[in-house]
Design a protein around this motif. Structure first.
Motif, short mmCIF file in Angstrom:
data_model
loop_
_atom_site.label_atom_id
_atom_site.label_comp_id
_atom_site.label_asym_id
_atom_site.label_seq_id
_atom_site.Cartn_x
_atom_site.Cartn_y
_atom_site.Cartn_z
N PHE A 257 -35.91 -28.99 24.64
CA PHE A 257 -36.25 -29.68 23.39
C PHE A 257 -37.16 -28.80 22.52
N ASP A 258 -36.92 -28.84 21.20
CA ASP A 258 -37.82 -28.27 20.20
C ASP A 258 -38.14 -26.80 20.44
N GLN A 259 -37.11 -26.00 20.76
CA GLN A 259 -37.29 -24.57 20.96
C GLN A 259 -37.28 -23.84 19.60
N PRO A 260 -37.73 -22.57 19.55
CA PRO A 260 -37.80 -21.84 18.28
C PRO A 260 -36.42 -21.39 17.79
N ALA A 261 -35.66 -22.31 17.24
CA ALA A 261 -34.34 -22.04 16.67
C ALA A 261 -34.03 -23.19 15.71
N LYS A 262 -32.96 -23.05 14.94
CA LYS A 262 -32.59 -24.11 14.01
C LYS A 262 -32.16 -25.36 14.78
N PRO A 263 -32.66 -26.53 14.40
CA PRO A 263 -32.20 -27.76 15.05
C PRO A 263 -30.71 -27.96 14.82
N ILE A 264 -30.02 -28.46 15.84
CA ILE A 264 -28.57 -28.68 15.73
C ILE A 264 -28.25 -29.63 14.58
N THR A 265 -29.17 -30.53 14.27
CA THR A 265 -28.94 -31.50 13.18
C THR A 265 -28.93 -30.84 11.80
N GLY B 64 -11.26 -42.66 3.70
CA GLY B 64 -12.11 -42.78 2.53
C GLY B 64 -11.98 -41.65 1.54
N GLU B 65 -11.02 -40.74 1.77
CA GLU B 65 -10.85 -39.59 0.88
C GLU B 65 -9.63 -39.72 -0.02
N GLN B 66 -9.05 -40.92 -0.11
CA GLN B 66 -7.94 -41.23 -1.01
C GLN B 66 -6.77 -40.25 -0.87
N GLY B 67 -6.26 -40.15 0.34
CA GLY B 67 -5.07 -39.35 0.59
C GLY B 67 -5.33 -37.86 0.76
N ARG B 68 -6.57 -37.45 0.69
CA ARG B 68 -6.87 -36.02 0.87
C ARG B 68 -6.70 -35.63 2.33
N LYS B 69 -6.15 -34.42 2.53
CA LYS B 69 -5.96 -33.91 3.88
C LYS B 69 -6.84 -32.69 4.13
N LYS B 70 -7.27 -32.54 5.40
CA LYS B 70 -8.10 -31.41 5.80
C LYS B 70 -7.62 -30.84 7.12
N ASN B 71 -7.90 -29.56 7.32
CA ASN B 71 -7.65 -28.95 8.63
C ASN B 71 -8.63 -29.53 9.64
N PRO B 72 -8.25 -29.63 10.90
CA PRO B 72 -9.17 -30.17 11.90
C PRO B 72 -10.20 -29.12 12.32
N CYS B 73 -11.33 -29.61 12.80
CA CYS B 73 -12.33 -28.76 13.44
C CYS B 73 -12.19 -28.95 14.94
N SER C 188 -22.93 -44.62 8.10
CA SER C 188 -23.77 -43.69 7.34
C SER C 188 -23.90 -42.35 8.04
N GLY C 189 -22.85 -41.96 8.76
CA GLY C 189 -22.89 -40.70 9.51
C GLY C 189 -22.90 -39.49 8.59
N ASN C 190 -23.25 -38.36 9.16
CA ASN C 190 -23.27 -37.11 8.43
C ASN C 190 -21.87 -36.80 7.90
N ASP C 191 -21.78 -36.45 6.62
CA ASP C 191 -20.47 -36.23 5.98
C ASP C 191 -19.70 -35.09 6.63
N SER C 192 -20.39 -34.04 7.08
CA SER C 192 -19.71 -32.92 7.70
C SER C 192 -18.94 -33.35 8.95
N ASP D 68 -23.01 -28.69 9.22
CA ASP D 68 -21.99 -28.19 8.31
C ASP D 68 -21.38 -26.88 8.79
N GLU D 69 -22.12 -26.15 9.65
CA GLU D 69 -21.58 -24.92 10.24
C GLU D 69 -20.70 -25.23 11.45
N VAL D 70 -21.08 -26.24 12.19
CA VAL D 70 -20.32 -26.61 13.39
C VAL D 70 -19.03 -27.32 13.01
N PHE D 71 -19.15 -28.32 12.16
CA PHE D 71 -18.01 -29.19 11.84
C PHE D 71 -17.39 -28.78 10.50
N LYS D 72 -16.82 -27.61 10.52
CA LYS D 72 -16.19 -27.07 9.32
C LYS D 72 -14.68 -27.12 9.51
#
Length: 596
Positions: free
Chosen positions: A416-424, A257-266, A469-473, A428-432
């Motif tokens: 579950f629900d510990q005092p830290a940023k949710p993985i969701t 869906g990126e019209q021939g665009r290439k990216k490095n893998p994560c 409709s998955g997360n773009d990252s 964008d930091e994980v799948f870069k």
């Protein structure tokens, strides 16, 4: 002839006149090729022997061939099962593999006697020329000249009797003969019986590459890989060397869906032993000589600076690990359970209990409350809620009580629900693109929590890749998901819990090429991985295995299957039909990154 005389001495002409001393036994008629375009290529001084019809006729059919070669006494110690050889036709070459070796007596003697046995035990003076040493050849292909160099085609013609059998000295002929790409992801060096195959090229070894371009379809990364071997056979060492090769800045893949665009893998790694964060660090043992060799064969080495360690926040647990890469803490929000009820179900739930759990989760997330694990346990523990479901017959009372008992687990409350940023919120930091994201779990002493974290992350990757409709990252980044101890999470067990996990991953494996998702599975028990997933794995790297069930699950040809229990550390069998013939390969003797 006196009984004390060695009958073999008589046969070789030392006594008597049976063999004329004027004609040396070892001489044979010199073969003169029809055409000699490259004298070095057809040097008879290095010939191992000749094609012979003295024992069996030369024969080739559509289903196989029977080719026998006589090996001269000076070359016999160098010929092994699996040795690759060339038999020249003049205009092209037969590329073959030795599949059988045999000794036959040269003269009419009986060496199965008490007298002969005692004599040989006292003083063994047997000469090699007293015996025929035969090598039976399996023709793999015919190599023909082509505009681009060489062309490989089916073996469909016989060599002449007395044609020389030559060792393969040209790297291109070996690569073409075995259909090995000349570039790609470096996996190791071609070997036979643990000995590296050597040529006249510089470096003399033959590098084995995994195809990594779009010349023949999608890169094989997206057809998935399996590394399997018993404990202590070097799986982690080898895996680090392979994964590092995907991390070149020039290594990019097309994105759907990126019209021939290439990216490095994560590269996302589930790391139960806290070892893969070392991809961030250099190996201090690599010297200048190693660097020169690596450069000649395009082997990437050195730490990958864009490496991050992601740590799950678990109540009562802290990370004392050895990662020197930048660290980031996260928590698993209970919100993820909305579409993945099996994250809080145990494997022992019955089918009816699982259906009841899904109904309770669905209704809970319809409420306007802030959806947390504590809120859900309060919801199902409420007597009013129980009455609604039990009295209406939606859930049997025994099933309902079992659900409450199994869901109200201290392990779940700690993760579950510990005092830290949710993985969701940090996808964008994980799948870069170009990043190595490592998720160690060794610091967590509860196996259920470790499994929950790993399954959650596997779910995030698969669901976002497969969803429209998955997360773009996640969806728009090529992802290589490395899963150590894969048999723990992709088991073929037939519980309702396991079937749902395996079903999702089977779908992901089937659509990997389309969704730019590559699975890299690492295990010591390949027989425990579900068949629907295992059948999607195109490239299998097999280290030493001693378990017969594990070996049988891999469906390796018999001639290679017998080698598997005898593979030394670093040796492997590579079975990748879309890349090459099945071959034996030896990995690097040094890790390209830190390995301690």
């Amino acid at each position: 002839m006196d009984n004390d005389d060695d009958i073999l001495a008589y046969a070789t002409g030392e006594k008597g006149d049976s063999v004329s001393s004027k004609e040396p036994v070892e001489d044979f008629e010199e073969y003169v090729p029809d055409t000699v375009d490259n004298p070095d290529e057809l040097s008879l001084d290095d010939a191992l022997g000749t094609i012979t019809t003295g024992i069996d006729p030369l024969e080739i059919t559509e289903s196989g061939a029977r080719l026998t070669g006589y090996i001269t006494s000076s070359h016999r110690p160098n010929v092994r099962l699996g040795t690759y050889v060339l038999v020249p036709y003049g205009d092209e070459d037969l590329f073959a593999r030795v599949w059988k070796l045999q000794y036959l007596q040269e003269f009419e003697v009986d060496d199965a006697t008490e007298l002969h046995s005692r004599r040989m035990l006292k003083a063994n003076n047997t000469n090699e020329i007293d015996y025929k040493f035969l090598a039976y050849l399996d023709p793999l292909c015919i190599l023909s000249p082509a505009k681009a160099g060489l062309m490989r085609r089916m073996a469909d013609r016989l060599p002449r009797p007395n044609t020389p059998i030559l060792p393969v000295s040209e790297k291109l002929k070996i690569q073409t003969g075995l259909n090995i790409p000349t570039e790609g992801i470096f996996l190791g060096h071609l070997s036979v019986g643990g000995e590296l195959v050597r040529t006249h090229a510089s470096p003399p070894t033959v590098a084995y590459y995994l195809r990594n371009d779009y010349s023949m379809g999608d890169p094989l990364m997206f057809r998935h890989m399996l590394v399997c071997g018993s404990t202590g056979t070097g799986k982690t060492f080898l895996t680090k060397n392979i994964l590092r090769q995907f991390l070149s800045s020039d290594n990019q893949y097309l994105v759907r869906g990126e019209q021939g665009r290439k990216k490095n893998p994560c590269l996302v790694i589930m790391d139960p032993q806290d070892e893969y964060s070392q991809l961030f660090e250099d190996n201090a043992d690599i010297g200048y000589g190693d660097e020169v060799t690596f450069a000649e064969e395009h082997v990437l080495h050195g730490g990958h600076q864009d490496t991050r360690t992601f740590l799950a926040s678990v109540d009562g647990q802290s990370y004392p690990g050895k990662s020197r890469a930048q660290q980031m803490e996260f928590t698993i929000p209970f919100e993820l359970v909305r579409n993945n009820s099996w994250l809080i179900s145990a494997a022992e739930l019955t089918e009816n209990q699982y259906i009841g759990l899904e109904l309770l989760i669905e209704d809970y997330f319809k409420t306007p409350a802030n959806h947390t694990y504590q809120g859900f346990t309060d919801f199902i523990a409420d007597e009013g809620t129980r009455s609604v479901y039990v009295d209406s017959g939606k859930i049997h009372e025994s099933s309902y009580d079992a659900i409450v008992r199994k869901v109200k687990n201290r392990s779940f409350s700690k993760v579950f629900d510990q005092p830290a940023k949710p993985i969701t919120e940090i996808l964008d930091e994980v799948f870069k693109p170009g990043r190595v994201s490592v998720f160690p779990t060794e610091y967590i002493n509860n196996s259920r929590i470790r499994d929950l974290i790993t399954l959650t992350l596997m779910t995030i990757v698969v669901d976002n890749k497969l969803s429209t409709s998955g997360n773009d990252s996640v969806k728009k980044t090529p992802v290589l998901l490395a899963l150590d101890e894969a048999h723990r999470y992709l088991s073929g067990a037939m519980s309702a819990h396991s079937r749902r996990i395996v079903s999702r991953f089977a779908d992901a494996a089937r659509q990997g090429r389309k969704e730019t998702l590559g699975l890299f599975l690492i295990t010591q028990d390949p027989q425990d991985i579900d068949d629907t997933v295992l059948k999607q794995i195109n490239s299998r790297i097999i280290l030493n295995l001693s378990n017969d069930n594990a070996i049988n699950a891999l469906n390796v040809p018999l001639e290679f299957e017998k080698r598997i229990p005898y593979l030394r550390k670093g040796q492997m069998i590579i079975q990748s039909p879309d890349n090459s013939d099945i071959v034996e390969v030896t990995g690097l003797h040094k890790c390209v990154v830190k390995h301690a």
